[in-house]
Scaffold this active site. Structure first.
Site, PDB file in Angstrom:
ATOM      1  N   GLY A 196       0.836  -1.183   0.000  1.00  0.00           N
ATOM      2  CA  GLY A 196       0.000   0.000   0.000  1.00  0.00           C
ATOM      3  C   GLY A 196       0.877   1.241   0.000  1.00  0.00           C
ATOM      4  O   GLY A 196       2.003   1.216  -0.506  1.00  0.00           O
ATOM      5  N   LYS A 202       4.193   4.149   9.037  1.00  0.00           N
ATOM      6  CA  LYS A 202       4.759   5.453   9.408  1.00  0.00           C
ATOM      7  C   LYS A 202       4.142   6.004  10.690  1.00  0.00           C
ATOM      8  O   LYS A 202       4.790   6.726  11.439  1.00  0.00           O
ATOM      9  CB  LYS A 202       4.558   6.453   8.261  1.00  0.00           C
ATOM     10  N   THR A 207      -0.175  -2.145   8.437  1.00  0.00           N
ATOM     11  CA  THR A 207      -1.351  -2.910   8.019  1.00  0.00           C
ATOM     12  C   THR A 207      -1.022  -3.812   6.846  1.00  0.00           C
ATOM     13  O   THR A 207      -0.147  -3.513   6.039  1.00  0.00           O
ATOM     14  CB  THR A 207      -2.519  -1.986   7.614  1.00  0.00           C
ATOM     15  N   ASN A 209      -2.558  -5.000   3.517  1.00  0.00           N
ATOM     16  CA  ASN A 209      -3.578  -4.610   2.545  1.00  0.00           C
ATOM     17  C   ASN A 209      -3.922  -5.818   1.680  1.00  0.00           C
ATOM     18  O   ASN A 209      -3.041  -6.384   1.021  1.00  0.00           O
ATOM     19  CB  ASN A 209      -3.066  -3.470   1.674  1.00  0.00           C
ATOM     20  N   GLU A 256      -7.803  -3.297   5.074  1.00  0.00           N
ATOM     21  CA  GLU A 256      -6.477  -3.159   5.681  1.00  0.00           C
ATOM     22  C   GLU A 256      -6.513  -3.704   7.101  1.00  0.00           C
ATOM     23  O   GLU A 256      -7.334  -3.266   7.917  1.00  0.00           O
ATOM     24  CB  GLU A 256      -6.043  -1.695   5.717  1.00  0.00           C
ATOM     25  N   TYR A 267       4.270  -9.507   2.334  1.00  0.00           N
ATOM     26  CA  TYR A 267       3.875  -9.133   0.977  1.00  0.00           C
ATOM     27  C   TYR A 267       3.900 -10.380   0.088  1.00  0.00           C
ATOM     28  O   TYR A 267       4.861 -11.139   0.080  1.00  0.00           O
ATOM     29  CB  TYR A 267       4.805  -8.076   0.405  1.00  0.00           C
ATOM     30  N   ARG A 280     -16.770   0.563  15.038  1.00  0.00           N
ATOM     31  CA  ARG A 280     -17.260   1.910  14.710  1.00  0.00           C
ATOM     32  C   ARG A 280     -17.320   2.078  13.205  1.00  0.00           C
ATOM     33  O   ARG A 280     -16.778   1.268  12.442  1.00  0.00           O
ATOM     34  CB  ARG A 280     -16.320   2.984  15.298  1.00  0.00           C
ATOM     35  N   LYS A 283     -14.503   7.141   9.482  1.00  0.00           N
ATOM     36  CA  LYS A 283     -14.685   8.600   9.486  1.00  0.00           C
ATOM     37  C   LYS A 283     -13.410   9.296   9.031  1.00  0.00           C
ATOM     38  O   LYS A 283     -12.325   8.711   9.060  1.00  0.00           O
ATOM     39  CB  LYS A 283     -15.070   9.093  10.885  1.00  0.00           C
ATOM     40  N   PHE A 285     -10.687  12.102   9.759  1.00  0.00           N
ATOM     41  CA  PHE A 285     -10.158  12.810  10.928  1.00  0.00           C
ATOM     42  C   PHE A 285      -9.522  14.133  10.519  1.00  0.00           C
ATOM     43  O   PHE A 285      -9.014  14.279   9.399  1.00  0.00           O
ATOM     44  CB  PHE A 285      -9.142  11.925  11.653  1.00  0.00           C
TER      45      PHE A 285
END
Length: 310
Positions: A196, A202, A207, A209, A256, A267, A280, A283, A285
């Site tokens: 990704g 970072k 994650t 992907n 992810e 990978y 949740r 959203k 941020f």
């Protein structure tokens, strides 16, 4: 499990057969229960059951759409094998097949095996041009051939009907706990881990992907408590489904997964992610710092959840 394309190839198998026909997408608890009931019924009468399905799913030919199938065809094979199916007939579905009359379809694909003695049909299943091959037609068509036709009852779970359509609807709402009940297992997505943008690493949350087939359905956008299988090992994980609105403006859907306490290079590896509970909605941020704060809270919730499971 023996996989064939036409029941005619079973004429030399030395058995008498029963047949049931359907798409069986998801092989949900209704499918599982009905198939086990049929298997028990067949065992009493010395019949071998053949499950007849279509590849690809008819919707992919007649009304192609993305994010529709609950399972890939390879996964469906394995799920049917787990139920105890020994014979699977995968009919190559095409527009030509869709225009066959019900009688022509039966003659070409089902009754080409002279040892078919019984056909089980779902309560709402119909086939052939204009869906004209219903239970009544099959019964009348097969009666002169001394083939028994049985109509299966609709399956319900706690007085609610269970169907592939109901499962897709629940996934579209992110109701993965409800989906687990209807599947009798956790919903999962399998795919290859691809590179990704590296943003997760970072900010301290690397994650995996997943590249998955476009026709596979995914749960609603949001963050989920998940388990991730890598080889023979299963890890607790946290999975985001969505467009990454904090960083992206496009409409591509990403899956992810942040695998807890894992930092290996995977990978190119195949992984399977099981969805357990939605935390949740997704959203956007205001800043990366706000995103990091939220992910930390999500991780705490995930660890607490699994701690309570042990």
């Amino acid at each position: 499990m023996k996989i064939i394309k036409n029941l005619g190839s079973l004429n030399e198998d030395g058995h008498q057969f029963a047949v049931t026909i359907g798409n069986f997408d998801g092989v949900h608890v209704g499918h599982q229960t009905i198939l086990k009931t049929i298997l028990d019924d067949c065992k009493k009468d010395g019949l071998e059951l053949v499950v007849v399905t279509f590849e690809p799913h008819p919707i992919q030919i007649l009304k192609p759409r993305n994010h529709f199938l609950i399972n890939s065809f390879t996964e469906k094979r394995e799920l049917l094998r787990n139920v105890g199916i020994k014979y699977l007939c995968e009919i190559d579905f095409s527009r030509d097949v869709s225009t066959l009359t019900p009688g022509s379809f039966l003659d070409e694909y089902i009754l080409s095996c002279k040892d078919v003695k019984r056909i089980y049909l779902g309560h709402d299943f119909a086939f052939g041009a204009n869906k004209s091959g219903d239970h009544q037609f099959v019964r009348e068509y097969c009666q002169p051939k001394n083939i028994d036709v049985k109509l299966l009852n609709e399956f319900t779970l706690k007085e609610k009907c269970v169907s592939s359509t109901k499962i897709r609807e629940a996934l579209s709402l992110g109701s993965v706990e409800e989906v687990s009940k209807m599947l009798n297992r956790n919903f999962f997505i399998s795919g290859m881990v691809v590179k990704g943008e590296g943003r997760g690493r970072k900010i301290g949350f690397p994650t995996a992907n997943i590249r998955f087939p476009a026709e596979r359905i995914v749960p609603a956008k949001g963050v989920y408590i998940t388990r991730t299988q890598l080889g023979d090992q299963v890890w607790d994980s946290l999975t985001n489904i969505g467009n990454n609105p904090t960083f992206n403006t496009g409409n591509d859907i990403f899956v992810e997964t942040h695998i807890l306490d894992f930092d290996g290079n995977i990978y190119g590896d195949e992984i399977t992610v099981e969805f357990i509970k939605k935390i949740r909605d997704e959203k956007k941020f205001e800043s990366v710092n706000h995103l990091v704060d939220q992910i930390k809270k999500d991780e705490v919730l995930t660890r607490d959840f699994f701690r309570g499971q042990r």
